[in-house]
Design a protein around this motif. Structure first.
Motif, PDB file in Angstrom:
ATOM      1  N   ALA A   1      56.575 -39.537 -23.801  1.00  0.00           N
ATOM      2  CA  ALA A   1      55.621 -39.787 -24.877  1.00  0.00           C
ATOM      3  C   ALA A   1      54.182 -39.530 -24.435  1.00  0.00           C
ATOM      4  O   ALA A   1      53.337 -39.127 -25.239  1.00  0.00           O
ATOM      5  CB  ALA A   1      55.771 -41.218 -25.398  1.00  0.00           C
ATOM      6  N   ALA A   2      53.909 -39.721 -23.142  1.00  0.00           N
ATOM      7  CA  ALA A   2      52.541 -39.508 -22.646  1.00  0.00           C
ATOM      8  C   ALA A   2      52.127 -38.053 -22.701  1.00  0.00           C
ATOM      9  O   ALA A   2      50.929 -37.743 -22.614  1.00  0.00           O
ATOM     10  CB  ALA A   2      52.428 -40.026 -21.211  1.00  0.00           C
ATOM     11  N   LEU A   3      53.087 -37.135 -22.846  1.00  0.00           N
ATOM     12  CA  LEU A   3      52.755 -35.715 -22.892  1.00  0.00           C
ATOM     13  C   LEU A   3      52.588 -35.188 -24.307  1.00  0.00           C
ATOM     14  O   LEU A   3      52.251 -34.006 -24.489  1.00  0.00           O
ATOM     15  CB  LEU A   3      53.848 -34.896 -22.172  1.00  0.00           C
ATOM     16  N   ILE A   4      52.812 -36.025 -25.305  1.00  0.00           N
ATOM     17  CA  ILE A   4      52.650 -35.566 -26.683  1.00  0.00           C
ATOM     18  C   ILE A   4      51.186 -35.232 -26.937  1.00  0.00           C
ATOM     19  O   ILE A   4      50.284 -36.045 -26.711  1.00  0.00           O
ATOM     20  CB  ILE A   4      53.132 -36.654 -27.671  1.00  0.00           C
ATOM     21  N   GLY A   5      50.948 -34.019 -27.401  1.00  0.00           N
ATOM     22  CA  GLY A   5      49.589 -33.561 -27.672  1.00  0.00           C
ATOM     23  C   GLY A   5      48.777 -33.240 -26.447  1.00  0.00           C
ATOM     24  O   GLY A   5      47.576 -32.940 -26.566  1.00  0.00           O
ATOM     25  N   ARG A   6      49.387 -33.259 -25.277  1.00  0.00           N
ATOM     26  CA  ARG A   6      48.653 -32.963 -24.042  1.00  0.00           C
ATOM     27  C   ARG A   6      48.778 -31.476 -23.698  1.00  0.00           C
ATOM     28  O   ARG A   6      49.806 -30.846 -23.960  1.00  0.00           O
ATOM     29  CB  ARG A   6      49.186 -33.796 -22.882  1.00  0.00           C
ATOM     30  N   ASP A   7      47.741 -30.943 -23.081  1.00  0.00           N
ATOM     31  CA  ASP A   7      47.711 -29.518 -22.735  1.00  0.00           C
ATOM     32  C   ASP A   7      48.086 -29.249 -21.290  1.00  0.00           C
ATOM     33  O   ASP A   7      48.411 -28.113 -20.938  1.00  0.00           O
ATOM     34  CB  ASP A   7      46.306 -28.955 -22.999  1.00  0.00           C
ATOM     35  N   GLY A   8      48.000 -30.260 -20.437  1.00  0.00           N
ATOM     36  CA  GLY A   8      48.276 -30.011 -19.029  1.00  0.00           C
ATOM     37  C   GLY A   8      48.381 -31.306 -18.248  1.00  0.00           C
ATOM     38  O   GLY A   8      48.379 -32.416 -18.814  1.00  0.00           O
ATOM     39  N   LEU A   9      48.486 -31.137 -16.941  1.00  0.00           N
ATOM     40  CA  LEU A   9      48.518 -32.265 -16.009  1.00  0.00           C
ATOM     41  C   LEU A   9      47.323 -32.145 -15.072  1.00  0.00           C
ATOM     42  O   LEU A   9      47.053 -31.067 -14.541  1.00  0.00           O
ATOM     43  CB  LEU A   9      49.813 -32.249 -15.197  1.00  0.00           C
ATOM     44  N   ALA A  10      46.617 -33.245 -14.877  1.00  0.00           N
ATOM     45  CA  ALA A  10      45.491 -33.271 -13.944  1.00  0.00           C
ATOM     46  C   ALA A  10      45.965 -33.834 -12.610  1.00  0.00           C
ATOM     47  O   ALA A  10      46.609 -34.892 -12.563  1.00  0.00           O
ATOM     48  CB  ALA A  10      44.352 -34.121 -14.502  1.00  0.00           C
ATOM     49  N   VAL A  11      45.672 -33.127 -11.521  1.00  0.00           N
ATOM     50  CA  VAL A  11      46.081 -33.539 -10.182  1.00  0.00           C
ATOM     51  C   VAL A  11      44.867 -34.187  -9.514  1.00  0.00           C
ATOM     52  O   VAL A  11      43.919 -33.502  -9.109  1.00  0.00           O
ATOM     53  CB  VAL A  11      46.589 -32.345  -9.367  1.00  0.00           C
ATOM     54  N   ILE A  12      44.884 -35.495  -9.408  1.00  0.00           N
ATOM     55  CA  ILE A  12      43.745 -36.251  -8.887  1.00  0.00           C
ATOM     56  C   ILE A  12      44.051 -36.640  -7.441  1.00  0.00           C
ATOM     57  O   ILE A  12      44.903 -37.496  -7.181  1.00  0.00           O
ATOM     58  CB  ILE A  12      43.481 -37.526  -9.720  1.00  0.00           C
ATOM     59  N   THR A  13      43.377 -36.037  -6.488  1.00  0.00           N
ATOM     60  CA  THR A  13      43.636 -36.305  -5.077  1.00  0.00           C
ATOM     61  C   THR A  13      42.835 -37.518  -4.607  1.00  0.00           C
ATOM     62  O   THR A  13      41.855 -37.924  -5.249  1.00  0.00           O
ATOM     63  CB  THR A  13      43.255 -35.095  -4.219  1.00  0.00           C
ATOM     64  N   PRO A  14      43.226 -38.119  -3.479  1.00  0.00           N
ATOM     65  CA  PRO A  14      42.470 -39.273  -2.962  1.00  0.00           C
ATOM     66  C   PRO A  14      41.025 -38.930  -2.634  1.00  0.00           C
ATOM     67  O   PRO A  14      40.160 -39.815  -2.644  1.00  0.00           O
ATOM     68  CB  PRO A  14      43.246 -39.673  -1.703  1.00  0.00           C
ATOM     69  N   GLU A  15      40.755 -37.666  -2.336  1.00  0.00           N
ATOM     70  CA  GLU A  15      39.391 -37.265  -1.966  1.00  0.00           C
ATOM     71  C   GLU A  15      38.490 -37.096  -3.184  1.00  0.00           C
ATOM     72  O   GLU A  15      37.279 -36.891  -3.036  1.00  0.00           O
ATOM     73  CB  GLU A  15      39.435 -35.943  -1.186  1.00  0.00           C
ATOM     74  N   TRP A  16      39.083 -37.135  -4.392  1.00  0.00           N
ATOM     75  CA  TRP A  16      38.289 -36.893  -5.588  1.00  0.00           C
ATOM     76  C   TRP A  16      37.208 -37.954  -5.762  1.00  0.00           C
ATOM     77  O   TRP A  16      37.418 -39.139  -5.491  1.00  0.00           O
ATOM     78  CB  TRP A  16      39.193 -36.895  -6.819  1.00  0.00           C
ATOM     79  N   SER A  17      36.038 -37.507  -6.210  1.00  0.00           N
ATOM     80  CA  SER A  17      34.958 -38.426  -6.570  1.00  0.00           C
ATOM     81  C   SER A  17      34.341 -37.914  -7.862  1.00  0.00           C
ATOM     82  O   SER A  17      34.480 -36.723  -8.206  1.00  0.00           O
ATOM     83  CB  SER A  17      33.898 -38.508  -5.460  1.00  0.00           C
ATOM     84  N   PRO A  18      33.696 -38.782  -8.638  1.00  0.00           N
ATOM     85  CA  PRO A  18      33.140 -38.371  -9.924  1.00  0.00           C
ATOM     86  C   PRO A  18      32.281 -37.107  -9.798  1.00  0.00           C
ATOM     87  O   PRO A  18      31.451 -36.983  -8.900  1.00  0.00           O
ATOM     88  CB  PRO A  18      32.303 -39.587 -10.342  1.00  0.00           C
ATOM     89  N   GLY A  19      32.524 -36.161 -10.687  1.00  0.00           N
ATOM     90  CA  GLY A  19      31.812 -34.890 -10.665  1.00  0.00           C
ATOM     91  C   GLY A  19      32.590 -33.773  -9.998  1.00  0.00           C
ATOM     92  O   GLY A  19      32.277 -32.592 -10.193  1.00  0.00           O
ATOM     93  N   ASP A  20      33.616 -34.119  -9.207  1.00  0.00           N
ATOM     94  CA  ASP A  20      34.432 -33.089  -8.552  1.00  0.00           C
ATOM     95  C   ASP A  20      35.364 -32.430  -9.567  1.00  0.00           C
ATOM     96  O   ASP A  20      35.806 -33.059 -10.542  1.00  0.00           O
ATOM     97  CB  ASP A  20      35.289 -33.703  -7.441  1.00  0.00           C
ATOM     98  N   ARG A  21      35.679 -31.191  -9.323  1.00  0.00           N
ATOM     99  CA  ARG A  21      36.661 -30.499 -10.137  1.00  0.00           C
ATOM    100  C   ARG A  21      38.072 -30.907  -9.702  1.00  0.00           C
ATOM    101  O   ARG A  21      38.278 -31.286  -8.546  1.00  0.00           O
ATOM    102  CB  ARG A  21      36.497 -28.977 -10.018  1.00  0.00           C
ATOM    103  N   VAL A  22      39.016 -30.841 -10.619  1.00  0.00           N
ATOM    104  CA  VAL A  22      40.403 -31.200 -10.316  1.00  0.00           C
ATOM    105  C   VAL A  22      41.308 -30.043 -10.725  1.00  0.00           C
ATOM    106  O   VAL A  22      40.954 -29.213 -11.578  1.00  0.00           O
ATOM    107  CB  VAL A  22      40.835 -32.485 -11.055  1.00  0.00           C
ATOM    108  N   GLU A  23      42.475 -29.980 -10.092  1.00  0.00           N
ATOM    109  CA  GLU A  23      43.447 -28.969 -10.493  1.00  0.00           C
ATOM    110  C   GLU A  23      44.077 -29.357 -11.830  1.00  0.00           C
ATOM    111  O   GLU A  23      44.421 -30.512 -12.060  1.00  0.00           O
ATOM    112  CB  GLU A  23      44.546 -28.817  -9.449  1.00  0.00           C
ATOM    113  N   ILE A  24      44.246 -28.356 -12.694  1.00  0.00           N
ATOM    114  CA  ILE A  24      44.907 -28.540 -13.977  1.00  0.00           C
ATOM    115  C   ILE A  24      46.156 -27.660 -13.998  1.00  0.00           C
ATOM    116  O   ILE A  24      46.082 -26.452 -13.802  1.00  0.00           O
ATOM    117  CB  ILE A  24      44.008 -28.174 -15.164  1.00  0.00           C
ATOM    118  N   VAL A  25      47.306 -28.279 -14.201  1.00  0.00           N
ATOM    119  CA  VAL A  25      48.572 -27.556 -14.321  1.00  0.00           C
ATOM    120  C   VAL A  25      48.922 -27.481 -15.803  1.00  0.00           C
ATOM    121  O   VAL A  25      49.082 -28.517 -16.458  1.00  0.00           O
ATOM    122  CB  VAL A  25      49.693 -28.265 -13.542  1.00  0.00           C
ATOM    123  N   SER A  26      49.004 -26.279 -16.333  1.00  0.00           N
ATOM    124  CA  SER A  26      49.260 -26.139 -17.767  1.00  0.00           C
ATOM    125  C   SER A  26      50.688 -26.533 -18.109  1.00  0.00           C
ATOM    126  O   SER A  26      51.587 -26.512 -17.259  1.00  0.00           O
ATOM    127  CB  SER A  26      48.992 -24.700 -18.221  1.00  0.00           C
TER     128      SER A  26
END
Length: 587
Positions: free
Chosen positions: A558-583
């Motif tokens: 159900a969490a994927l309904i209407g969603r365009d992709g998956l965001a891969v949030i790594t432990p190193e991520w900090s606000p403003g960083d880009r993230v990988e998007i898997v379509s």
């Protein structure tokens, strides 16, 4: 082509560990290098008798330097002698490799060979590792230069010098180097531990790297272009005919001879006409786009032409003087490479093949998949009783697998018994599938039998767990016949996210296609930091920005309904960083 693998050192810095036999990712280091060099005609492992031939590779030759531990130059000499005795051919290129390369693959070694083949002025090419160190024991040599260098170095070595001459004394003048991934060696216990640790719960990026390096491409097939759609080229697609194959009109207009004005004849030349039209000097005929232009004529397009009151054809005064005919081989000639190795056979590739008269192409088809749904609790009852659940992933997982580049040929249910799992992993069928994807039975619980089935099948883990949530229990293994077994968690969201994270990389490795490059984007709002990579549903907002929800339930989709992709949030991520998007597939 020959490969000499030097496995006879003392491993003096390894505190008693024999480097060549040390195991990383389920394979000894010497086995790893032998596998990487398996494209060579002859492979010789030089070292103690227990170093080679590796188990299961009877074609690998064994040699021993004299005296033992006599250094790399003596070892190379012994390897050259053994290789020469095994073949009557005078091999031009010899790979010289150390036996302590835990990450090496055939790709890097082929790059060395290719660089040497492309420049005949060179006698050797050496790899440079990630620390910018030249690895003289990762090199491609001209055999003649190597033989001369070894002979000269050994003659100049003082008698009784047990260590032998330095390898640098063998080096010719005409050499070059190239940076290569995957050629870092192991010299200390800490480096060996790092190599082993890298394979324990790897990151998503590391897991993709392992798939790219450890999975053998499928054997290519020669098929007609119409049968190749969806596959990947295993050889360049070469034009068999020029294009255009005849002089053709690029526009509707007139075929004219001479400089004009022209007398307009009654004939009209249209596409598909095979009759030859003879056109006298100073004459013109109507011609349609795609029609064959009469011999000796050029084309004057309609908007550049006018006729006078006498019916004589003229070029307009404001029109350029040009020929709107397309000449033979204007786009490509016979022998032109239209698409390189590793190109996905798309509709455009198929169309170009037909235009170029290509009768057959060498391709690796989309890997076939047997999808196995595990669990005695799984059923098709729309209103299951307590203790049983409806199968909500089996009907949709083929869509995600096809999106990743696979061809699903079978979907089966597997009971929670050892015999059923053995049958599932065996992937019976004619022909057997290239990949078996097992959903569930990966977490190590009481009913999770995949690991035991892989042990019985003599499977070797390439990826053993993922450092991400969900998907931590995922695995990718290779069987002795090179078929792949993928284990993904049983929860639907975890199963889908794992397949989408690793599936494209696995499909590319099996088909010889370049590994896909991650697509990154900015998030419109922050998410909660975590100590492990998280895979979260994401929605495209426009303008290059995405939004993702901060948590997800994994027991349904159900969490994927209407969603365009998956965001891969790594432990190193900090606000403003880009993230990988898997379509994600949308239908």
């Amino acid at each position: 082509m020959e490969a000499l693998i030097l496995a006879g050192g003392r491993s003096s810095r390894m505190q008693g560990t024999d480097k060549p036999s040390a195991v990383v990712d389920g394979m000894s280091l010497v086995d790893r290098v032998v596998e990487a060099a398996s494209f060579c005609d002859t492979v010789v492992v030089v070292g103690p008798s227990d170093a080679a031939p590796p188990r299961g590779r009877p074609s690998v030759l064994h040699a021993r330097e004299d005296p033992p531990f006599g250094g790399p130059v003596s070892a190379i000499g012994a390897g050259l002698t053994a290789a020469q005795a095994d073949t009557s051919d005078s091999t031009d290129i010899v790979l010289v490799l150390s036996a302590d390369l835990p990450y090496v693959s055939g790709r890097e070694l082929r790059e060395l060979v290719h660089a040497l083949e492309q420049d005949f002025s060179l006698d050797a090419v050496f790899g440079v590792d990630s620390s910018d160190r030249v690895q003289y024991l990762v090199g491609a040599w001209r055999r003649g230069a190597l033989e001369r260098g070894v002979a000269t170095a050994l003659r100049s070595s003082p008698p009784g010098d047990g260590r032998g001459p330095s390898l640098r004394r063998v080096l010719p003048d005409a050499v070059t180097t190239m940076h290569l991934a995957g050629i870092d060696d192991v010299d200390t216990p800490d480096e060996l531990a790092d190599a082993r640790g890298a394979s324990v719960r790897p990151t998503v990026a590391r897991a993709r790297f392992l798939l790219d390096r450890r999975v053998r491409p499928l054997p290519p097939r020669t098929v007609r272009p119409a049968e190749s759609l969806g596959g990947t080229l295993a050889a360049p697609m070469i034009a068999a005919e020029p294009f255009p194959a005849f002089v053709t009109s690029a526009m509707d207009g007139y075929a004219v001879t001479g400089d004009g004005p022209w007398r307009l004849d009654d004939a009209v030349v249209v596409a598909g006409d095979t009759a030859t039209v003879a056109l006298a000097a100073g004459h013109a005929v109507r011609i349609a786009t795609g029609a064959a232009v009469p011999v000796g004529a050029s084309v004057l397009r309609d908007e550049f032409a006018r006729t006078d009151t006498a019916g004589v054809l003229h070029r307009r005064d404001d029109a350029p003087v040009r020929d709107d005919a397309r000449r033979i081989a204007e786009d490509w000639d016979v022998g032109t490479a239209l698409a390189p190795v590793g190109t996905a056979v798309s509709p455009a590739v198929l169309s170009a093949a037909l235009s170029a008269g290509v009768a057959h192409v060498s391709v690796r088809p989309a890997p076939t998949v047997r999808l196995v749904i595990t669990g005695d609790e799984i059923g098709d009852d729309p209103h299951p009783v307590a203790g049983r659940i409806r199968d909500t992933i089996g009907p949709v997982m083929p869509i995600y697998l096809r999106w990743c580049g696979f061809s699903v040929t079978e979907v089966v249910h597997c009971e929670d018994t050892a015999a059923a799992f053995d049958d599932a992993v065996a992937g019976t069928g004619s022909p057997p599938p290239d990949v078996v994807v097992v959903i569930g039975a990966t977490g190590g619980g009481a009913a999770d039998r995949l690991s035991d089935a892989l042990v019985r099948a003599r499977g070797r883990r390439i990826v053993d767990g993922l450092a991400c949530r969900p998907g931590g229990s995922a695995s990718v293994s290779v069987l002795p016949d090179d078929r792949i077994v993928v284990g993904v968690p049983g929860n639907p969201y975890a199963a889908v996210s794992t397949v989408c994270l690793l599936g494209p990389a696995l499909a590319c490795a099996l088909t010889g296609r370049p590994a896909p490059q991650p697509v990154t984007a900015e998030l419109a709002a922050d998410v909660t930091p975590a100590t492990v990579t998280r895979v979260l549903p994401a929605t495209y907002l426009g303008g290059g920005t995405w939004a993702c929800q901060d948590s997800v339930r994994t027991a349904h989709l159900a969490a994927l309904i209407g969603r365009d992709g998956l965001a891969v949030i790594t432990p190193e991520w900090s606000p403003g960083d880009r993230v990988e998007i898997v379509s994600l597939p949308q239908r």
